[in-house]
Design a protein around this motif. Sequence first.
Motif, PDB file in Angstrom:
ATOM      1  N   ARG A 131       0.898  -1.216   0.043  1.00 18.96           N
ATOM      2  CA  ARG A 131       0.054  -0.014   0.024  1.00 18.96           C
ATOM      3  C   ARG A 131       1.035   1.250  -0.151  1.00 18.96           C
ATOM      4  NH1 ARG A 131      -0.031   2.255   5.024  1.00 18.96           N
ATOM      5  NH2 ARG A 131      -1.568   3.469   4.510  1.00 18.96           N
ATOM      6  N   VAL A 132       0.240   2.258  -0.749  1.00 21.30           N
ATOM      7  CA  VAL A 132       1.101   3.633  -0.665  1.00 21.30           C
ATOM      8  C   VAL A 132       0.970   4.055   0.541  1.00 21.30           C
ATOM      9  CG1 VAL A 132       1.172   5.897  -1.561  1.00 21.30           C
ATOM     10  CG2 VAL A 132       0.806   3.919  -3.113  1.00 21.30           C
ATOM     11  N   SER A 133       1.940   4.383   1.493  1.00 20.63           N
ATOM     12  CA  SER A 133       1.930   4.671   2.898  1.00 20.63           C
ATOM     13  C   SER A 133       2.389   6.497   2.919  1.00 20.63           C
ATOM     14  CB  SER A 133       2.876   4.153   3.777  1.00 20.63           C
ATOM     15  OG  SER A 133       4.402   3.882   3.060  1.00 20.63           O
ATOM     16  N   ALA A 134       2.815   6.843   1.767  1.00 21.17           N
ATOM     17  CA  ALA A 134       3.102   8.181   1.754  1.00 21.17           C
ATOM     18  C   ALA A 134       3.424   8.721   0.292  1.00 21.17           C
ATOM     19  CB  ALA A 134       4.226   8.619   2.752  1.00 21.17           C
ATOM     20  N   VAL A 135       3.044  10.102  -0.055  1.00 24.51           N
ATOM     21  CA  VAL A 135       3.207  10.376  -1.261  1.00 24.51           C
ATOM     22  C   VAL A 135       3.908  12.061  -1.307  1.00 24.51           C
ATOM     23  CG1 VAL A 135       1.330   9.457  -2.484  1.00 24.51           C
ATOM     24  CG2 VAL A 135       1.151  11.343  -1.350  1.00 24.51           C
ATOM     25  N   GLU A 136       4.412  12.448  -2.547  1.00 30.00           N
ATOM     26  CA  GLU A 136       5.291  13.538  -2.379  1.00 30.00           C
ATOM     27  C   GLU A 136       6.351  13.958  -1.270  1.00 30.00           C
ATOM     28  OE1 GLU A 136       2.355  16.824  -2.520  1.00 30.00           O
ATOM     29  OE2 GLU A 136       0.938  15.562  -3.548  1.00 30.00           O
ATOM     30  N   VAL A 137       6.997  12.754  -1.238  1.00 31.08           N
ATOM     31  CA  VAL A 137       8.231  12.515  -0.043  1.00 31.08           C
ATOM     32  C   VAL A 137       9.540  13.345  -0.523  1.00 31.08           C
ATOM     33  CG1 VAL A 137       9.438  11.075   1.476  1.00 31.08           C
ATOM     34  CG2 VAL A 137       7.111  10.447   0.816  1.00 31.08           C
ATOM     35  N   ASP A 138       9.896  14.609   0.095  1.00 34.66           N
ATOM     36  CA  ASP A 138      11.125  15.127  -0.565  1.00 34.66           C
ATOM     37  C   ASP A 138      12.151  14.615   0.692  1.00 34.66           C
ATOM     38  OD1 ASP A 138       9.834  16.286  -2.415  1.00 34.66           O
ATOM     39  OD2 ASP A 138       9.108  18.181  -1.230  1.00 34.66           O
ATOM     40  N   GLY A 139      13.393  14.760   0.067  1.00 33.77           N
ATOM     41  CA  GLY A 139      14.580  14.365   1.086  1.00 33.77           C
ATOM     42  C   GLY A 139      14.817  13.102   1.511  1.00 33.77           C
ATOM     43  N   VAL A 140      14.452  12.179   0.477  1.00 33.16           N
ATOM     44  CA  VAL A 140      14.702  10.821   0.835  1.00 33.16           C
ATOM     45  C   VAL A 140      16.383  10.574   0.312  1.00 33.16           C
ATOM     46  CG1 VAL A 140      14.318   8.447   0.343  1.00 33.16           C
ATOM     47  CG2 VAL A 140      12.637   9.953  -0.150  1.00 33.16           C
ATOM     48  N   ALA A 141      17.142  10.262   1.560  1.00 29.25           N
ATOM     49  CA  ALA A 141      18.661  10.288   1.382  1.00 29.25           C
ATOM     50  C   ALA A 141      18.941   8.647   1.437  1.00 29.25           C
ATOM     51  CB  ALA A 141      19.206  10.775   2.542  1.00 29.25           C
ATOM     52  N   VAL A 142      19.487   8.235   0.178  1.00 32.34           N
ATOM     53  CA  VAL A 142      19.837   6.978  -0.195  1.00 32.34           C
ATOM     54  C   VAL A 142      21.324   6.760  -0.380  1.00 32.34           C
ATOM     55  CG1 VAL A 142      19.635   4.993  -1.968  1.00 32.34           C
ATOM     56  CG2 VAL A 142      17.719   6.752  -1.362  1.00 32.34           C
ATOM     57  N   GLN A 143      21.809   5.735   0.348  1.00 30.26           N
ATOM     58  CA  GLN A 143      23.369   5.509   0.599  1.00 30.26           C
ATOM     59  C   GLN A 143      23.728   4.611  -0.663  1.00 30.26           C
ATOM     60  OE1 GLN A 143      25.829   6.779   2.693  1.00 30.26           O
ATOM     61  NE2 GLN A 143      27.034   5.786   1.283  1.00 30.26           N
ATOM     62  N   TYR A 144      24.425   5.337  -1.692  1.00 29.14           N
ATOM     63  CA  TYR A 144      25.038   4.452  -2.526  1.00 29.14           C
ATOM     64  C   TYR A 144      26.528   4.393  -2.468  1.00 29.14           C
ATOM     65  CZ  TYR A 144      20.842   5.624  -5.665  1.00 29.14           C
ATOM     66  OH  TYR A 144      19.580   5.708  -6.211  1.00 29.14           O
ATOM     67  N   ASP A 145      27.236   3.450  -3.299  1.00 19.18           N
ATOM     68  CA  ASP A 145      28.663   3.137  -3.056  1.00 19.18           C
ATOM     69  C   ASP A 145      29.366   4.409  -3.052  1.00 19.18           C
ATOM     70  OD1 ASP A 145      27.952   0.422  -2.672  1.00 19.18           O
ATOM     71  OD2 ASP A 145      28.687   0.163  -4.999  1.00 19.18           O
TER      72      ASP A 145
END
Length: 321
Positions: free
Chosen positions: A232-246
């Motif tokens: 289920r979609v638990s949130a939308v229009e989420v800003d500032g999602v910080a993703v740890q890449y290599d």
Amino acid sequence: MLIDSARELKARLSARLAEGFPAVTASGLGGRLWTRPAIGLAPVAPGRVHLAIRVAAPDDARILLTGLDDAVRREVDVRVTGPIRPLAAPSPGELQRRTRPLVPGLSVAHPTVSAGTLGGFVRLGGRLAVLSNNHVLAAADAGVVGDAVLQPGPADGGTSADRVATLAAVAPLTGGANRVDAAVAILEEGVAADPGGFPGGPLAATVPDGLEVEPDEEVEKVGRTTGHTRGRVSAVEVDGVAVQYDDGVHVFDDQIEIEGLAGPFSAGGDSGSVIWRSADRAPVALLFAGSAQGGTHGAGLTFASPLSAVLAALGVEWVAS
């Protein structure tokens, strides 16, 4: 609160955070303790939402809540996610095998990447191409146009003999706010494909605008690690999602957050999966990252970009069948 009021509060809080805190670093990953939160909208009732605030560590939540007044705190849904990472990692399963014709959900990757998911098919310059993430098909900007794409990916035994496509277009990852993690590769001559080969048959031919995805809608995906799952979609229009890449942390705005209905919606290796609405089978998002914590069941949260934004960034058209 009403959705429009929540959007206004989100904008005010985002501006306040931008003024009061430095650039994003990764909690628990060698950076300083504070990580700016991701902020979106979470459903609580028809037409009403709370402000969804996602933080990497419990200390981040304490720092954030200390700075909010009581009126705002009553309207927020704060969850600790732990680090959010691209979902590309090896795991056994049927979707990891060499399969022809190509269908959505299969293991696929750049030769230097472990494995991700063939999300679906698009048309680029009149030619059929596979759609997945930048970090799956282009090794997070390390690859170049013309590189091979393998099915299955190297983690599942893929070699140069398993080349099925050629990297053709990439949405680069920037140091600012990203909108998508996406790339496409044009099929090699003689490689057969079944664009409509999703569980239950072809998806809809029309891709809704990202703003049409609503909180609490039920969605599905098929990925090379967890297969066919529902959420289920638990949130939308989420800003500032910080993703740890290599190569470090990349931040994403205007994302969709999803949680599984009865367990994880996704896991490592599901990156690149196309997500569709259960109600009308409309393709709505491209999965690219997730966390091991958070969500109603504590099984983690999945993050995806609106598919309309992905197609626009790559200059491609969705192919349903």
